[in-house]
Design an enzyme around this catalytic site. Structure first.
Site, PDB file in Angstrom:
ATOM      1  N   ASP A  47      -2.738   2.239  -3.421  1.00 52.38           N
ATOM      2  CA  ASP A  47      -1.748   1.756  -2.463  1.00 52.38           C
ATOM      3  C   ASP A  47      -1.062   2.908  -1.712  1.00 52.38           C
ATOM      4  O   ASP A  47      -0.064   3.455  -2.165  1.00 52.38           O
ATOM      5  CB  ASP A  47      -0.729   0.903  -3.236  1.00 52.38           C
ATOM      6  N   TYR A  89       6.718  -9.650   0.198  1.00 49.94           N
ATOM      7  CA  TYR A  89       7.322  -9.043   1.386  1.00 49.94           C
ATOM      8  C   TYR A  89       8.484  -9.899   1.895  1.00 49.94           C
ATOM      9  O   TYR A  89       8.581 -11.082   1.583  1.00 49.94           O
ATOM     10  CB  TYR A  89       6.298  -8.954   2.512  1.00 49.94           C
ATOM     11  N   SER A  91       2.698   2.411  -0.710  1.00 51.53           N
ATOM     12  CA  SER A  91       3.678   2.739  -1.752  1.00 51.53           C
ATOM     13  C   SER A  91       3.776   4.244  -1.958  1.00 51.53           C
ATOM     14  O   SER A  91       4.882   4.793  -2.049  1.00 51.53           O
ATOM     15  CB  SER A  91       3.302   2.064  -3.073  1.00 51.53           C
ATOM     16  N   ARG A 138      -1.288  -5.756  -1.924  1.00 53.82           N
ATOM     17  CA  ARG A 138      -0.204  -5.304  -2.818  1.00 53.82           C
ATOM     18  C   ARG A 138      -0.310  -6.074  -4.118  1.00 53.82           C
ATOM     19  O   ARG A 138       0.561  -6.872  -4.467  1.00 53.82           O
ATOM     20  CB  ARG A 138       1.158  -5.502  -2.145  1.00 53.82           C
ATOM     21  N   GLN A 154      -2.851  -1.108  -7.282  1.00 51.18           N
ATOM     22  CA  GLN A 154      -1.669  -0.235  -7.173  1.00 51.18           C
ATOM     23  C   GLN A 154      -2.021   1.237  -7.005  1.00 51.18           C
ATOM     24  O   GLN A 154      -1.378   1.948  -6.246  1.00 51.18           O
ATOM     25  CB  GLN A 154      -0.769  -0.406  -8.391  1.00 51.18           C
TER      26      GLN A 154
HETATM   27  P1  NAD Z   1       8.557  -3.043   3.530  1.00 49.62           P
HETATM   28  O1  NAD Z   1       8.350  -1.602   3.874  1.00 49.62           O
HETATM   29  O2  NAD Z   1       7.783  -4.078   4.254  1.00 49.62           O
HETATM   30  O3  NAD Z   1      10.119  -3.380   3.711  1.00 49.62           O
HETATM   31  C1  NAD Z   1      11.118  -2.574   3.142  1.00 49.62           C
HETATM   32  C2  NAD Z   1      12.227  -3.456   2.601  1.00 49.62           C
HETATM   33  O4  NAD Z   1      12.994  -4.015   3.666  1.00 49.62           O
HETATM   34  C3  NAD Z   1      11.741  -4.642   1.759  1.00 49.62           C
HETATM   35  O5  NAD Z   1      12.292  -4.553   0.472  1.00 49.62           O
HETATM   36  C4  NAD Z   1      12.265  -5.846   2.528  1.00 49.62           C
HETATM   37  O6  NAD Z   1      12.622  -6.925   1.679  1.00 49.62           O
HETATM   38  C5  NAD Z   1      13.469  -5.272   3.238  1.00 49.62           C
HETATM   39  N1  NAD Z   1      13.966  -6.063   4.385  1.00 49.62           N
HETATM   40  C6  NAD Z   1      13.277  -6.713   5.358  1.00 49.62           C
HETATM   41  N2  NAD Z   1      14.132  -7.309   6.228  1.00 49.62           N
HETATM   42  C7  NAD Z   1      15.398  -7.019   5.803  1.00 49.62           C
HETATM   43  C8  NAD Z   1      16.698  -7.345   6.275  1.00 49.62           C
HETATM   44  N3  NAD Z   1      16.863  -8.093   7.359  1.00 49.62           N
HETATM   45  N4  NAD Z   1      17.749  -6.884   5.587  1.00 49.62           N
HETATM   46  C9  NAD Z   1      17.581  -6.121   4.476  1.00 49.62           C
HETATM   47  N5  NAD Z   1      16.378  -5.773   3.991  1.00 49.62           N
HETATM   48  C10 NAD Z   1      15.292  -6.224   4.628  1.00 49.62           C
HETATM   49  O7  NAD Z   1       8.347  -3.293   1.988  1.00 49.62           O
HETATM   50  P2  NAD Z   1       7.662  -2.408   0.851  1.00 49.62           P
HETATM   51  O8  NAD Z   1       8.620  -1.402   0.394  1.00 49.62           O
HETATM   52  O9  NAD Z   1       6.337  -1.925   1.344  1.00 49.62           O
HETATM   53  O10 NAD Z   1       7.378  -3.469  -0.291  1.00 49.62           O
HETATM   54  C11 NAD Z   1       8.087  -4.663  -0.407  1.00 49.62           C
HETATM   55  C12 NAD Z   1       7.771  -5.285  -1.757  1.00 49.62           C
HETATM   56  O11 NAD Z   1       6.355  -5.516  -1.901  1.00 49.62           O
HETATM   57  C13 NAD Z   1       8.058  -4.451  -2.991  1.00 49.62           C
HETATM   58  O12 NAD Z   1       9.349  -4.243  -3.323  1.00 49.62           O
HETATM   59  C14 NAD Z   1       7.275  -5.254  -4.008  1.00 49.62           C
HETATM   60  O13 NAD Z   1       7.921  -6.430  -4.339  1.00 49.62           O
HETATM   61  C15 NAD Z   1       6.033  -5.537  -3.239  1.00 49.62           C
HETATM   62  N6  NAD Z   1       5.020  -4.533  -3.606  1.00 49.62           N
HETATM   63  C16 NAD Z   1       4.099  -4.866  -4.541  1.00 49.62           C
HETATM   64  C17 NAD Z   1       3.141  -3.916  -4.910  1.00 49.62           C
HETATM   65  C18 NAD Z   1       2.096  -4.227  -5.926  1.00 49.62           C
HETATM   66  O14 NAD Z   1       2.243  -5.144  -6.681  1.00 49.62           O
HETATM   67  N7  NAD Z   1       1.006  -3.483  -5.920  1.00 49.62           N
HETATM   68  C19 NAD Z   1       3.119  -2.668  -4.331  1.00 49.62           C
HETATM   69  C20 NAD Z   1       4.094  -2.370  -3.394  1.00 49.62           C
HETATM   70  C21 NAD Z   1       5.020  -3.304  -3.022  1.00 49.62           C
END
Ligand code: NAD
Length: 369
Positions: free
Chosen positions: A130, A229, A133, A122, A127
């Site tokens: 990905d 994460y 995403s 990530r 990106q």
């Molecule tokens: P994910 O599917 O692993 O999790 C979904 C969401 O659940 C996350 O926001 C996490 O913080 C939240 N979560 C976990 N436990 C929780 C709890 N107990 N209560 C409430 N919320 C909780 O995450 P995702 O959507 O795949 O991505 C997470 C983060 O990764 C993104 O928001 C971003 O910061 C990062 N990301 C970066 C890139 C990049 O730079 N290329 C791409 C995608 C995501």
């Protein structure tokens, strides 16, 4: 280089790994693309469009895979499909590596280099590759529509001759990629939206979409890994989160849950008691169903009604929006293929941050699961 696109064998998987637009870019770059007949049909990409993009066709998976340097598909291969791969072929697909130990051994034994799309790092540079995403974006959008379709109430505010209707209250738990798209979609449908996440970065993102952030006091800098994460919460944090969610959830008409922690079962955030406290006719859409669900009453893949609340727990939502899910997935696969291609041939540079992270088998070895 010959790149083959296989048709998915599970009829519920309606996506295709490469759409005609991507095939056109590959053929224009001098690659030969062989498509198994009908591979894109369930996503509404007919063979004629692949033909116009310069592809040739094979009548079945065996003929399509024969002689290919790269085989692209959506879901991990069955044993039968692995048997069709030539030694030394590279395979690009979703691999569910943590649940695929035997499959990875089988692929390594056949000296297949397998790239797991879900292991794309990530990082900014990756990106456009990905899939987590791109497919979570689809899931977040569709979750709101599924919830709206089940709800006893309308989402928007309406002022009509038959009276005024107040907007529905929608609560999104987990404001990652899917959650943020769910917030945006629920707002477009006119709901009043609130959201919660444990990562500090999520707060500003939620607010920038016009939603309110719930229980900001529970957000902790330590809740986030270096990769962005969430970490698993301690017991004390879990108890405080549960209390805050319980207070907020009882007024909600639609709750979308997306909370997950990589490699761990989804945290159970909504108890039966909380469900019982919700308004009759309200709906929970549990997007964490694939990893067990965020609600204790969730039955992955089913819709259940408990205490007059409908709990929807769909699996593989992106396959239910096959056209755009395929278009986005295909762009991710194309960008990855362009990344690993040097001078017209696939080059496996395991020292590369992206290639090395995604290669789960290479040169007869299982590298990671
Ligand atoms: P994910 O599917 O692993 O999790 C979904 C969401 O659940 C996350 O926001 C996490 O913080 C939240 N979560 C976990 N436990 C929780 C709890 N107990 N209560 C409430 N919320 C909780 O995450 P995702 O959507 O795949 O991505 C997470 C983060 O990764 C993104 O928001 C971003 O910061 C990062 N990301 C970066 C890139 C990049 O730079 N290329 C791409 C995608 C995501």
């Amino acid at each position: 280089m010959r790149i083959s696109v296989l048709k998915e064998i599970d009829p519920r998987e309606r996506r295709v790994a490469l759409v005609p637009e991507s095939v056109k870019k590959l053929t224009a770059a001098g690659h030969e693309v062989v498509v198994e007949r009908g591979a894109g049909a369930a996503a509404y990409f007919p063979d004629a469009q692949y033909e116009a993009a310069g592809a040739t066709f094979a009548g079945g998976a065996a003929a399509a895979a024969r002689g290919a340097q790269v085989v692209a598909k959506v879901q991990r291969p069955s044993d039968g499909e692995v048997a069709l791969l030539d030694e030394g072929t590279s395979l690009v697909c979703l691999m569910q590596p943590a649940q695929s130990a035997d499959l990875l051994k089988h692929l390594a034994a056949r000296r297949v280099t397998a790239f797991a799309l879900e292991l794309v790092p990530r990082i900014t540079r990756a990106q456009s590759m990905d899939v987590l995403s791109s497919q979570a974006t689809i899931a977040g959008y569709k979750a709101v529509l599924l919830g709206a379709a089940q709800a006893a109430r309308l989402l928007p505010m309406l002022t009509t001759a038959a009276g005024s209707i107040t907007p529905a209250k929608c609560f999104v738990i987990g404001a990652g990629v899917a959650g943020l798209q769910a917030i945006a979609t629920a707002r477009r449908l006119g709901a009043v939206v609130s959201a919660f996440d444990i990562r500090p970065a999520a707060r500003e993102q939620v607010q920038s979409l016009g939603a309110s952030f719930v229980a900001a006091e529970l957000v902790a800098a330590g809740a986030e890994t270096a990769g962005g994460y969430a970490k698993e919460q301690s017991q004390d944090e879990q108890a405080r989160t549960a209390a805050a969610l319980a207070r907020h959830i009882r007024d909600m008409d639609l709750v979308i849950t997306t909370a997950s922690v990589p490699g761990r079962p989804a945290p159970k955030l909504i108890t039966e008691e909380m469900v019982a406290s919700m308004r009759p006719g309200s709906v929970i859409v549990d997007l964490a169903a694939e990893s067990g669900g965020n609600c204790t009453l969730t039955r992955p893949g089913e819709t259940v009604v408990a205490h007059d609340v409908t709990i929807v727990a769909p699996l593989n939502i992106p396959a239910s929006v096959p056209f755009h899910a395929s278009q986005m997935l295909s762009k991710n696969v194309l960008t990855f293929l362009q990344h690993v291609t040097k001078d017209g041939a696939l080059t496996v540079d395991l020292a590369d941050e992206i290639t090395g992270a995604m290669a789960v088998t290479h040169a007869g070895e299982v590298r990671r699961s």
